[in-house]
Design a protein around this motif. Structure first.
Motif, PDB file in Angstrom:
ATOM      1  N   PRO A  54       0.814  -1.218   0.000  1.00  0.00           N
ATOM      2  CA  PRO A  54       0.000   0.000   0.000  1.00  0.00           C
ATOM      3  C   PRO A  54       0.845   1.266   0.000  1.00  0.00           C
ATOM      4  N   GLU A  55       2.001   1.225   0.641  1.00  0.00           N
ATOM      5  CA  GLU A  55       2.871   2.408   0.677  1.00  0.00           C
ATOM      6  C   GLU A  55       3.379   2.752  -0.729  1.00  0.00           C
ATOM      7  N   GLU A  56       3.722   1.737  -1.517  1.00  0.00           N
ATOM      8  CA  GLU A  56       4.169   1.981  -2.881  1.00  0.00           C
ATOM      9  C   GLU A  56       3.030   2.550  -3.724  1.00  0.00           C
ATOM     10  N   ALA A  57       1.823   2.069  -3.492  1.00  0.00           N
ATOM     11  CA  ALA A  57       0.674   2.605  -4.217  1.00  0.00           C
ATOM     12  C   ALA A  57       0.456   4.078  -3.885  1.00  0.00           C
ATOM     13  N   GLU A  58       0.615   4.439  -2.626  1.00  0.00           N
ATOM     14  CA  GLU A  58       0.450   5.840  -2.229  1.00  0.00           C
ATOM     15  C   GLU A  58       1.515   6.714  -2.863  1.00  0.00           C
ATOM     16  N   ARG A  59       2.754   6.228  -2.907  1.00  0.00           N
ATOM     17  CA  ARG A  59       3.819   7.025  -3.527  1.00  0.00           C
ATOM     18  C   ARG A  59       3.542   7.244  -5.013  1.00  0.00           C
ATOM     19  N   ALA A  60       3.000   6.227  -5.676  1.00  0.00           N
ATOM     20  CA  ALA A  60       2.682   6.379  -7.094  1.00  0.00           C
ATOM     21  C   ALA A  60       1.596   7.435  -7.293  1.00  0.00           C
ATOM     22  N   LEU A  61       0.590   7.451  -6.424  1.00  0.00           N
ATOM     23  CA  LEU A  61      -0.474   8.443  -6.547  1.00  0.00           C
ATOM     24  C   LEU A  61       0.041   9.852  -6.280  1.00  0.00           C
ATOM     25  N   VAL A  62       0.930   9.986  -5.316  1.00  0.00           N
ATOM     26  CA  VAL A  62       1.477  11.306  -4.998  1.00  0.00           C
ATOM     27  C   VAL A  62       2.283  11.850  -6.174  1.00  0.00           C
ATOM     28  N   ARG A  63       2.982  10.971  -6.894  1.00  0.00           N
ATOM     29  CA  ARG A  63       3.866  11.382  -7.989  1.00  0.00           C
ATOM     30  C   ARG A  63       3.193  11.278  -9.355  1.00  0.00           C
ATOM     31  N   ARG A  64       1.881  11.267  -9.407  1.00  0.00           N
ATOM     32  CA  ARG A  64       1.177  11.027 -10.662  1.00  0.00           C
ATOM     33  C   ARG A  64       1.257  12.203 -11.618  1.00  0.00           C
ATOM     34  N   GLY A  65       1.606  13.392 -11.161  1.00  0.00           N
ATOM     35  CA  GLY A  65       1.646  14.564 -12.017  1.00  0.00           C
ATOM     36  C   GLY A  65       0.257  14.951 -12.482  1.00  0.00           C
ATOM     37  N   SER A  66       0.093  15.119 -13.810  1.00  0.00           N
ATOM     38  CA  SER A  66      -1.205  15.520 -14.347  1.00  0.00           C
ATOM     39  C   SER A  66      -2.071  14.325 -14.719  1.00  0.00           C
ATOM     40  N   ARG A  67      -1.619  13.122 -14.449  1.00  0.00           N
ATOM     41  CA  ARG A  67      -2.378  11.929 -14.827  1.00  0.00           C
ATOM     42  C   ARG A  67      -3.609  11.740 -13.938  1.00  0.00           C
ATOM     43  N   ARG A  68      -4.655  11.199 -14.548  1.00  0.00           N
ATOM     44  CA  ARG A  68      -5.888  10.912 -13.814  1.00  0.00           C
ATOM     45  C   ARG A  68      -5.775   9.543 -13.173  1.00  0.00           C
ATOM     46  N   PRO A  69      -5.966   9.423 -11.856  1.00  0.00           N
ATOM     47  CA  PRO A  69      -5.747   8.135 -11.176  1.00  0.00           C
ATOM     48  C   PRO A  69      -6.893   7.156 -11.378  1.00  0.00           C
ATOM     49  N   VAL A  70      -6.518   5.895 -11.611  1.00  0.00           N
ATOM     50  CA  VAL A  70      -7.467   4.792 -11.731  1.00  0.00           C
ATOM     51  C   VAL A  70      -7.007   3.702 -10.769  1.00  0.00           C
ATOM     52  N   VAL A  71      -7.868   3.312  -9.854  1.00  0.00           N
ATOM     53  CA  VAL A  71      -7.544   2.273  -8.884  1.00  0.00           C
ATOM     54  C   VAL A  71      -8.196   0.975  -9.324  1.00  0.00           C
ATOM     55  N   VAL A  72      -7.401  -0.071  -9.473  1.00  0.00           N
ATOM     56  CA  VAL A  72      -7.918  -1.404  -9.767  1.00  0.00           C
ATOM     57  C   VAL A  72      -7.759  -2.230  -8.494  1.00  0.00           C
ATOM     58  N   GLY A  73      -8.868  -2.520  -7.837  1.00  0.00           N
ATOM     59  CA  GLY A  73      -8.796  -3.236  -6.562  1.00  0.00           C
ATOM     60  C   GLY A  73     -10.128  -3.207  -5.846  1.00  0.00           C
ATOM     61  N   ASP A  74     -10.098  -3.548  -4.561  1.00  0.00           N
ATOM     62  CA  ASP A  74     -11.330  -3.628  -3.774  1.00  0.00           C
ATOM     63  C   ASP A  74     -11.586  -2.326  -3.034  1.00  0.00           C
ATOM     64  N   ASP A  75     -12.563  -2.370  -2.118  1.00  0.00           N
ATOM     65  CA  ASP A  75     -12.955  -1.161  -1.402  1.00  0.00           C
ATOM     66  C   ASP A  75     -11.814  -0.593  -0.559  1.00  0.00           C
ATOM     67  N   ARG A  76     -10.978  -1.454  -0.017  1.00  0.00           N
ATOM     68  CA  ARG A  76      -9.871  -0.960   0.800  1.00  0.00           C
ATOM     69  C   ARG A  76      -8.900  -0.148  -0.054  1.00  0.00           C
ATOM     70  N   ALA A  77      -8.647  -0.609  -1.272  1.00  0.00           N
ATOM     71  CA  ALA A  77      -7.760   0.141  -2.167  1.00  0.00           C
ATOM     72  C   ALA A  77      -8.376   1.494  -2.519  1.00  0.00           C
ATOM     73  N   LEU A  78      -9.693   1.513  -2.767  1.00  0.00           N
ATOM     74  CA  LEU A  78     -10.375   2.778  -3.041  1.00  0.00           C
ATOM     75  C   LEU A  78     -10.277   3.711  -1.850  1.00  0.00           C
ATOM     76  N   LEU A  79     -10.527   3.199  -0.651  1.00  0.00           N
ATOM     77  CA  LEU A  79     -10.491   4.044   0.546  1.00  0.00           C
ATOM     78  C   LEU A  79      -9.090   4.582   0.803  1.00  0.00           C
ATOM     79  N   ARG A  80      -8.067   3.767   0.571  1.00  0.00           N
ATOM     80  CA  ARG A  80      -6.694   4.261   0.763  1.00  0.00           C
ATOM     81  C   ARG A  80      -6.411   5.421  -0.182  1.00  0.00           C
ATOM     82  N   ALA A  81      -6.866   5.319  -1.429  1.00  0.00           N
ATOM     83  CA  ALA A  81      -6.641   6.400  -2.389  1.00  0.00           C
ATOM     84  C   ALA A  81      -7.378   7.672  -1.969  1.00  0.00           C
ATOM     85  N   VAL A  82      -8.627   7.527  -1.522  1.00  0.00           N
ATOM     86  CA  VAL A  82      -9.398   8.704  -1.099  1.00  0.00           C
ATOM     87  C   VAL A  82      -8.761   9.349   0.125  1.00  0.00           C
TER      88      VAL A  82
END
Length: 322
Positions: A52-80
């Motif tokens: 999950p920590e690597e996923a968070e780092r990827a979202l933080v460094r996404r730049g202008s890209r629109r994020p898409v989460v492929v996973g369950d509710d926990r993955a969605l909640l972590r992104a939010v």
């Protein structure tokens, strides 16, 4: 639900973050979603984090890209939660492709995301962002769908399907217990025909019944009433001298956006539930757990949840009401 929010997000390149639990649970659905997105959205960047920590780092460094989460509710909640913590939640249109057991993608599907990989991936490309409400708490947490108190501490655990303490794990153990109960029934019936074994027969019958009702499965143990003080916008709904069976809070929608629906269920031998709408709800009392969407928090002695209207954007099929 509010009308689509035309922000031009379909023109932005995508960052697809594939949760490791999704790859383990259903690699075929992950592959399908990845193929659909890559075929129709040039410049897609796919991230395969191991934690999950690597996923968070990827979202933080996404730049202008629109994020898409492929996973369950926990993955969605972590992104939010991450976007809320980074103060970017109001400006980002989030997409999700639900991959996981049915009970582990209930939140995303309940918000309007299609449950199958193909339709969800197409929604990422052809859908429209819609502004939704949520609840925030005084510890930085967010609730997208449903908050319930008490939340069983037995439900705490790792996010992997069937992990110890997870809802999926409790369900799996319950099914195994039911299998053992079914296997034990013929033994009890066979003993019933033997003289002098009534005591053994009664003991085995009690054991089988205990397994059937889930007495040995922590997830099925009834939660006793709790002494909680519940205040909604300063109005007292319950106090410590009146134990309650459950407190539930949900974000409002439509005409009630920005107001939470609060329900307090007293003991079964008391009057019916109390229902009000409020902007802020404070619950206090002896150490209690709470279940916020797919996560269990606590123990805490006091927590305040505040309803926010149009606080985040989720890409949903065009024309689909919540």
């Amino acid at each position: 639900m509010s009308a689509p929010d035309p922000t031009g997000t379909s023109q932005l390149p995508l960052l697809v973050v594939i949760d490791p639990a999704a790859r383990l649970w259903d690699g075929e659905s992950v592959r399908i979603a990845r193929d659909v997105l890559s075929a129709r959205a040039p410049g897609v960047k796919v991230c395969l984090p191991e934690t999950p920590e690597e996923a968070e780092r990827a979202l933080v460094r996404r730049g202008s890209r629109r994020p898409v989460v492929v996973g369950d509710d926990r993955a969605l909640l972590r992104a939010v939660r991450l976007l809320h913590r980074e103060r970017e939640l109001d400006d980002v249109a989030l997409s999700v492709v639900p991959v996981g057991a049915a009970e582990r993608v209930r939140l995303a599907c309940g918000l309007g995301v299609p449950p199958d990989a193909v339709s969800a991936a197409r929604t990422v490309l052809d859908g429209a962002p819609r502004r939704l409400g949520l609840l925030t708490d005084d510890s930085g947490g967010v609730v997208l769908g449903d908050l319930r108190i008490p939340g069983r501490p037995a439900e705490r655990g790792g996010p992997g399907p069937g992990g110890r303490g997870s809802p999926g794990g409790e369900r799996a153990r319950g099914e195994k217990a039911g299998d053992r109960a079914g296997q034990g029934a013929p033994v009890v019936q066979a003993l019933s025909g033997l003289p002098g074994l009534s005591r053994t027969r009664r003991s085995l019958s009690r054991s089988v019944r205990a397994v059937r009702v889930g007495r040995g499965v922590r997830g099925d143990v009834p939660v006793p009433p709790q002494r909680l003080r519940v205040e909604a916008d300063g109005v007292l709904l319950a106090d410590l001298d009146e134990p309650v069976m459950e407190v539930s809070v949900q974000p409002g929608a439509g005409a009630h956006a920005g107001l939470a629906q609060v329900t307090v269920r007293p003991r079964e031998d008391r009057s019916g539930p109390v229902r009000v709408r409020a902007r802020a709800v404070t619950v206090s009392g002896p150490d209690f757990h709470y279940r916020a969407d797919a996560l269990v928090g606590g123990p805490v002695r006091v927590r305040t949840w505040t309803a926010l209207a149009r606080a985040w954007s989720l890409v949903l099929p065009v024309g689909r009401p919540r």
